[in-house]
Motif scaffolding. Structure first.
Motif, PDB file in Angstrom:
ATOM      1  N   ALA A  48      58.785  47.264  39.522  1.00 32.73           N
ATOM      2  CA  ALA A  48      59.944  46.530  38.989  1.00 32.73           C
ATOM      3  C   ALA A  48      60.581  47.236  37.794  1.00 32.73           C
ATOM      4  CB  ALA A  48      59.542  45.111  38.598  1.00 32.73           C
ATOM      5  N   GLY A  49      59.938  48.305  37.292  1.00 30.83           N
ATOM      6  CA  GLY A  49      60.554  49.084  36.223  1.00 30.83           C
ATOM      7  C   GLY A  49      59.968  48.907  34.844  1.00 30.83           C
ATOM      8  N   MET A  50      59.116  47.891  34.659  1.00 33.39           N
ATOM      9  CA  MET A  50      58.540  47.724  33.328  1.00 33.39           C
ATOM     10  C   MET A  50      57.277  48.574  33.190  1.00 33.39           C
ATOM     11  SD  MET A  50      57.334  45.071  35.376  1.00 33.39           S
ATOM     12  CE  MET A  50      58.075  43.525  35.088  1.00 33.39           C
ATOM     13  N   PHE A  51      56.895  48.872  31.932  1.00 38.81           N
ATOM     14  CA  PHE A  51      55.648  49.589  31.681  1.00 38.81           C
ATOM     15  C   PHE A  51      54.492  48.760  32.196  1.00 38.81           C
ATOM     16  CE2 PHE A  51      58.287  51.722  28.540  1.00 38.81           C
ATOM     17  CZ  PHE A  51      57.785  53.013  28.521  1.00 38.81           C
ATOM     18  N   ASN A  52      53.466  49.421  32.750  1.00 38.27           N
ATOM     19  CA  ASN A  52      52.315  48.672  33.230  1.00 38.27           C
ATOM     20  C   ASN A  52      51.347  48.365  32.080  1.00 38.27           C
ATOM     21  OD1 ASN A  52      50.454  50.908  32.979  1.00 38.27           O
ATOM     22  ND2 ASN A  52      51.226  51.697  34.908  1.00 38.27           N
ATOM     23  N   GLY A  53      50.502  47.376  32.314  1.00 38.27           N
ATOM     24  CA  GLY A  53      49.582  46.912  31.278  1.00 38.27           C
ATOM     25  C   GLY A  53      48.579  47.955  30.848  1.00 38.27           C
ATOM     26  N   SER A  54      48.189  48.843  31.738  1.00 40.19           N
ATOM     27  CA  SER A  54      47.203  49.861  31.370  1.00 40.19           C
ATOM     28  C   SER A  54      47.773  50.852  30.355  1.00 40.19           C
ATOM     29  CB  SER A  54      46.683  50.592  32.601  1.00 40.19           C
ATOM     30  OG  SER A  54      47.725  51.289  33.243  1.00 40.19           O
ATOM     31  N   THR A  55      49.049  51.132  30.452  1.00 44.50           N
ATOM     32  CA  THR A  55      49.695  52.003  29.467  1.00 44.50           C
ATOM     33  C   THR A  55      49.690  51.337  28.102  1.00 44.50           C
ATOM     34  OG1 THR A  55      51.101  52.995  31.169  1.00 44.50           O
ATOM     35  CG2 THR A  55      51.841  53.214  28.884  1.00 44.50           C
ATOM     36  N   ILE A  56      50.030  50.057  28.084  1.00 45.44           N
ATOM     37  CA  ILE A  56      50.042  49.306  26.826  1.00 45.44           C
ATOM     38  C   ILE A  56      48.641  49.242  26.229  1.00 45.44           C
ATOM     39  CG2 ILE A  56      50.390  46.998  25.841  1.00 45.44           C
ATOM     40  CD1 ILE A  56      52.765  46.740  27.882  1.00 45.44           C
ATOM     41  N   ALA A  57      47.636  48.922  27.056  1.00 43.06           N
ATOM     42  CA  ALA A  57      46.262  48.823  26.559  1.00 43.06           C
ATOM     43  C   ALA A  57      45.761  50.164  26.016  1.00 43.06           C
ATOM     44  CB  ALA A  57      45.339  48.317  27.664  1.00 43.06           C
ATOM     45  N   THR A  58      46.137  51.247  26.657  1.00 38.33           N
ATOM     46  CA  THR A  58      45.746  52.570  26.172  1.00 38.33           C
ATOM     47  C   THR A  58      46.344  52.837  24.800  1.00 38.33           C
ATOM     48  OG1 THR A  58      45.536  53.431  28.412  1.00 38.33           O
ATOM     49  CG2 THR A  58      45.853  55.060  26.647  1.00 38.33           C
ATOM     50  N   LEU A  59      47.614  52.517  24.632  1.00 33.42           N
ATOM     51  CA  LEU A  59      48.254  52.724  23.326  1.00 33.42           C
ATOM     52  C   LEU A  59      47.632  51.839  22.257  1.00 33.42           C
ATOM     53  CD1 LEU A  59      52.006  53.160  24.293  1.00 33.42           C
ATOM     54  CD2 LEU A  59      50.364  54.912  23.604  1.00 33.42           C
ATOM     55  N   VAL A  60      47.268  50.614  22.622  1.00 32.07           N
ATOM     56  CA  VAL A  60      46.588  49.719  21.686  1.00 32.07           C
ATOM     57  C   VAL A  60      45.281  50.353  21.216  1.00 32.07           C
ATOM     58  CG1 VAL A  60      45.269  47.552  21.568  1.00 32.07           C
ATOM     59  CG2 VAL A  60      47.621  47.543  22.433  1.00 32.07           C
ATOM     60  N   ASP A  61      44.484  50.826  22.169  1.00 31.31           N
ATOM     61  CA  ASP A  61      43.172  51.386  21.850  1.00 31.31           C
ATOM     62  C   ASP A  61      43.291  52.623  20.966  1.00 31.31           C
ATOM     63  OD1 ASP A  61      40.324  51.410  22.046  1.00 31.31           O
ATOM     64  OD2 ASP A  61      40.428  52.841  23.687  1.00 31.31           O
ATOM     65  N   VAL A  62      44.150  53.536  21.343  1.00 28.02           N
ATOM     66  CA  VAL A  62      44.285  54.789  20.592  1.00 28.02           C
ATOM     67  C   VAL A  62      44.899  54.546  19.217  1.00 28.02           C
ATOM     68  CG1 VAL A  62      45.363  57.080  20.572  1.00 28.02           C
ATOM     69  CG2 VAL A  62      44.358  56.190  22.682  1.00 28.02           C
ATOM     70  N   SER A  63      45.966  53.766  19.146  1.00 26.36           N
ATOM     71  CA  SER A  63      46.601  53.520  17.846  1.00 26.36           C
ATOM     72  C   SER A  63      45.649  52.797  16.899  1.00 26.36           C
ATOM     73  CB  SER A  63      47.909  52.736  18.001  1.00 26.36           C
ATOM     74  OG  SER A  63      47.686  51.426  18.487  1.00 26.36           O
ATOM     75  N   SER A  64      44.859  51.878  17.433  1.00 26.33           N
ATOM     76  CA  SER A  64      43.896  51.140  16.601  1.00 26.33           C
ATOM     77  C   SER A  64      42.810  52.062  16.075  1.00 26.33           C
ATOM     78  CB  SER A  64      43.274  49.996  17.401  1.00 26.33           C
ATOM     79  OG  SER A  64      44.254  49.054  17.737  1.00 26.33           O
ATOM     80  N   GLY A  65      42.296  52.936  16.930  1.00 32.09           N
ATOM     81  CA  GLY A  65      41.262  53.876  16.496  1.00 32.09           C
ATOM     82  C   GLY A  65      41.741  54.772  15.371  1.00 32.09           C
ATOM     83  N   TYR A  66      42.954  55.276  15.503  1.00 35.11           N
ATOM     84  CA  TYR A  66      43.488  56.142  14.458  1.00 35.11           C
ATOM     85  C   TYR A  66      43.864  55.361  13.200  1.00 35.11           C
ATOM     86  CZ  TYR A  66      43.255  60.398  17.149  1.00 35.11           C
ATOM     87  OH  TYR A  66      42.793  61.494  17.839  1.00 35.11           O
TER      88      TYR A  66
END
Length: 148
Positions: A48-66
């Protein structure tokens, strides 16, 4: 935050194969704060064109770690203990921006809030997800080696 610490975090981020695959960029860095921006790629989108949840979760995990690492004056390594994501709105847009801020900087456990925004070409920003992440700081076995 010292320039040396900032350089360590940037070099570590640049070694991340996942962030390389995502074409991710650091767009904000400070003590207890880390921001990552990615442009949409085909593998990140649902039909449908929106970002998938796995992309969002990955960014959450990496940004939080840093963000957690940026709150420590010395070289540090974290692992995720718990990650909770609330998906609030469909992430339509051409970019995602994850903004992570340390809520509690503990000796062993650190808690980080990461908000992910979708951004359209017109600059419209929508809060797509918010999260709470608990990180555990691990001891490094070799003081001369950064663990990524």
């Amino acid at each position: 935050m010292s320039n040396e610490r900032k350089k360590q975090l940037q070099e570590s981020f640049n070694r991340s194969k996942m962030m390389e695959l995502f074409g991710a960029e650091i767009t904000g860095i400070g003590e207890g704060y880390f921001e990552i921006t990615v442009a949409k790629q085909e593998f990140m989108a649902r039909p449908a064109g929106m970002f998938n949840g796995s992309t969002i979760a990955t960014l959450v995990d990496v940004s939080s770690g840093y963000a957690g690492a940026s709150a420590k004056p010395e070289d540090s390594y974290f692992t995720t203990v718990e990650l909770k994501v609330n998906y609030l709105n469909p992430a339509f847009g051409e970019q995602l921006v994850a903004k992570a801020q340390v809520v509690k900087n503990g000796k062993v456990l650190t808690v980080v809030r990461s908000d992910v925004f979708s951004i359209t070409n017109k600059g419209e920003e929508t809060l797509a997800a918010t999260s709470l992440v608990t990180l555990m700081q691990l001891s490094k076995k070799a003081p001369d080696k950064q663990i990524d």
